[in-house]
Scaffold this motif. Structure first.
Motif, PDB file in Angstrom:
ATOM      1  N   PRO A 146      17.165  62.052  59.404  1.00 43.63           N
ATOM      2  CA  PRO A 146      18.503  62.650  59.426  1.00 43.63           C
ATOM      3  C   PRO A 146      19.569  61.559  59.353  1.00 43.63           C
ATOM      4  N   ARG A 147      20.744  61.933  58.898  1.00 42.43           N
ATOM      5  CA  ARG A 147      21.827  60.963  58.668  1.00 42.43           C
ATOM      6  C   ARG A 147      22.096  60.078  59.883  1.00 42.43           C
ATOM      7  N   ASN A 148      22.063  60.644  61.070  1.00 43.40           N
ATOM      8  CA  ASN A 148      22.396  59.866  62.260  1.00 43.40           C
ATOM      9  C   ASN A 148      21.215  59.035  62.785  1.00 43.40           C
ATOM     10  N   GLU A 149      20.055  59.084  62.132  1.00 43.91           N
ATOM     11  CA  GLU A 149      18.906  58.297  62.575  1.00 43.91           C
ATOM     12  C   GLU A 149      18.489  57.228  61.575  1.00 43.91           C
ATOM     13  N   LYS A 150      19.168  57.133  60.455  1.00 40.27           N
ATOM     14  CA  LYS A 150      18.817  56.132  59.444  1.00 40.27           C
ATOM     15  C   LYS A 150      19.013  54.716  59.976  1.00 40.27           C
ATOM     16  N   GLY A 151      20.072  54.502  60.739  1.00 42.38           N
ATOM     17  CA  GLY A 151      20.328  53.184  61.320  1.00 42.38           C
ATOM     18  C   GLY A 151      19.244  52.767  62.290  1.00 42.38           C
ATOM     19  N   ALA A 152      18.653  53.731  62.989  1.00 45.29           N
ATOM     20  CA  ALA A 152      17.577  53.420  63.930  1.00 45.29           C
ATOM     21  C   ALA A 152      16.349  52.888  63.194  1.00 45.29           C
ATOM     22  N   VAL A 153      16.071  53.440  62.022  1.00 47.39           N
ATOM     23  CA  VAL A 153      14.939  52.955  61.220  1.00 47.39           C
ATOM     24  C   VAL A 153      15.193  51.500  60.821  1.00 47.39           C
ATOM     25  N   LEU A 154      16.399  51.215  60.359  1.00 49.55           N
ATOM     26  CA  LEU A 154      16.738  49.850  59.943  1.00 49.55           C
ATOM     27  C   LEU A 154      16.670  48.873  61.113  1.00 49.55           C
ATOM     28  N   ARG A 155      17.202  49.262  62.257  1.00 47.60           N
ATOM     29  CA  ARG A 155      17.172  48.379  63.433  1.00 47.60           C
ATOM     30  C   ARG A 155      15.753  48.126  63.903  1.00 47.60           C
ATOM     31  N   ARG A 156      14.953  49.172  63.936  1.00 43.70           N
ATOM     32  CA  ARG A 156      13.577  49.028  64.411  1.00 43.70           C
ATOM     33  C   ARG A 156      12.781  48.057  63.536  1.00 43.70           C
ATOM     34  N   GLU A 157      13.009  48.131  62.226  1.00 39.74           N
ATOM     35  CA  GLU A 157      12.276  47.284  61.285  1.00 39.74           C
ATOM     36  C   GLU A 157      12.996  45.970  60.987  1.00 39.74           C
ATOM     37  N   ARG A 158      14.185  45.786  61.598  1.00 43.60           N
ATOM     38  CA  ARG A 158      15.015  44.597  61.371  1.00 43.60           C
ATOM     39  C   ARG A 158      15.303  44.409  59.881  1.00 43.60           C
ATOM     40  N   LEU A 159      15.796  45.483  59.268  1.00 40.29           N
ATOM     41  CA  LEU A 159      16.126  45.484  57.848  1.00 40.29           C
ATOM     42  C   LEU A 159      17.601  45.795  57.656  1.00 40.29           C
ATOM     43  N   TYR A 160      18.074  45.555  56.454  1.00 40.36           N
ATOM     44  CA  TYR A 160      19.433  45.918  56.069  1.00 40.36           C
ATOM     45  C   TYR A 160      19.362  47.072  55.082  1.00 40.36           C
ATOM     46  N   HIS A 161      20.472  47.802  54.977  1.00 38.05           N
ATOM     47  CA  HIS A 161      20.536  48.905  54.023  1.00 38.05           C
ATOM     48  C   HIS A 161      20.290  48.404  52.600  1.00 38.05           C
ATOM     49  N   SER A 162      20.685  47.173  52.313  1.00 38.27           N
ATOM     50  CA  SER A 162      20.474  46.620  50.973  1.00 38.27           C
ATOM     51  C   SER A 162      18.987  46.516  50.635  1.00 38.27           C
ATOM     52  N   HIS A 163      18.134  46.285  51.664  1.00 36.44           N
ATOM     53  CA  HIS A 163      16.692  46.267  51.410  1.00 36.44           C
ATOM     54  C   HIS A 163      16.254  47.625  50.859  1.00 36.44           C
ATOM     55  N   VAL A 164      16.663  48.681  51.543  1.00 34.18           N
ATOM     56  CA  VAL A 164      16.254  50.030  51.153  1.00 34.18           C
ATOM     57  C   VAL A 164      16.799  50.369  49.765  1.00 34.18           C
ATOM     58  N   LYS A 165      18.055  50.012  49.513  1.00 33.90           N
ATOM     59  CA  LYS A 165      18.649  50.279  48.196  1.00 33.90           C
ATOM     60  C   LYS A 165      17.869  49.566  47.098  1.00 33.90           C
ATOM     61  N   GLU A 166      17.534  48.297  47.326  1.00 28.04           N
ATOM     62  CA  GLU A 166      16.804  47.508  46.333  1.00 28.04           C
ATOM     63  C   GLU A 166      15.400  48.069  46.115  1.00 28.04           C
ATOM     64  N   TRP A 167      14.733  48.429  47.207  1.00 35.57           N
ATOM     65  CA  TRP A 167      13.368  48.954  47.099  1.00 35.57           C
ATOM     66  C   TRP A 167      13.353  50.323  46.441  1.00 35.57           C
ATOM     67  N   ARG A 168      14.368  51.147  46.716  1.00 31.96           N
ATOM     68  CA  ARG A 168      14.455  52.464  46.082  1.00 31.96           C
ATOM     69  C   ARG A 168      14.672  52.308  44.578  1.00 31.96           C
ATOM     70  N   ALA A 169      15.536  51.392  44.193  1.00 27.89           N
ATOM     71  CA  ALA A 169      15.783  51.151  42.767  1.00 27.89           C
ATOM     72  C   ALA A 169      14.520  50.637  42.080  1.00 27.89           C
ATOM     73  N   ALA A 170      13.778  49.758  42.770  1.00 23.24           N
ATOM     74  CA  ALA A 170      12.530  49.239  42.208  1.00 23.24           C
ATOM     75  C   ALA A 170      11.500  50.359  42.066  1.00 23.24           C
ATOM     76  N   ARG A 171      11.436  51.224  43.075  1.00 22.86           N
ATOM     77  CA  ARG A 171      10.512  52.369  43.012  1.00 22.86           C
ATOM     78  C   ARG A 171      10.861  53.268  41.840  1.00 22.86           C
ATOM     79  N   ASP A 172      12.154  53.565  41.682  1.00 23.85           N
ATOM     80  CA  ASP A 172      12.588  54.448  40.607  1.00 23.85           C
ATOM     81  C   ASP A 172      12.348  53.834  39.229  1.00 23.85           C
ATOM     82  N   ALA A 173      12.374  52.506  39.162  1.00 25.81           N
ATOM     83  CA  ALA A 173      12.131  51.815  37.899  1.00 25.81           C
ATOM     84  C   ALA A 173      10.639  51.590  37.660  1.00 25.81           C
ATOM     85  N   GLY A 174       9.808  51.890  38.673  1.00 24.03           N
ATOM     86  CA  GLY A 174       8.371  51.704  38.524  1.00 24.03           C
ATOM     87  C   GLY A 174       7.890  50.309  38.842  1.00 24.03           C
TER      88      GLY A 174
END
Length: 88
Positions: free
Chosen positions: A36-64
């Motif tokens: 859910p929208r209000n829990e996305k930050g918790a996922v990032l904090r738990r994994e010590r990631l930035y939103h840019s990681h997810v954006k980059e990985w999503r784009a890579a996934r979509d590009a194959g």
């Protein structure tokens, strides 16, 4: 009294970059997208990631790109060749 230390020695070695498997990236992107929208930050904090990681990985996934298992430097990661006569 000055310390007697060689000029070229570095007191703190450079930290090693973390590396992520393509399975990990796909799992995190799926978990982030399903949260859910209000829990996305918790996922990032738990994994010590930035939103840019997810954006980059999503784009890579979509590009194959994640299926090809290519790292950021463009070097192919070893993938064993299929054995003849075996399916799967």
């Amino acid at each position: 009294m000055p310390s007697i230390e060689p000029v070229g020695s570095d007191p703190s070695p450079r930290p090693k970059r973390r590396t992520f498997t393509s399975e990990y990236k796909m799992r995190i992107v799926a978990e982030y997208d399903a949260a859910p929208r209000n829990e996305k930050g918790a996922v990032l904090r738990r994994e010590r990631l930035y939103h840019s990681h997810v954006k980059e990985w999503r784009a890579a996934r979509d590009a194959g790109a994640l299926e090809n298992l290519v790292d950021r430097a463009g070097l192919e990661i070893f993938r064993p060749a299929p054995v003849a006569g075996r399916s799967g």
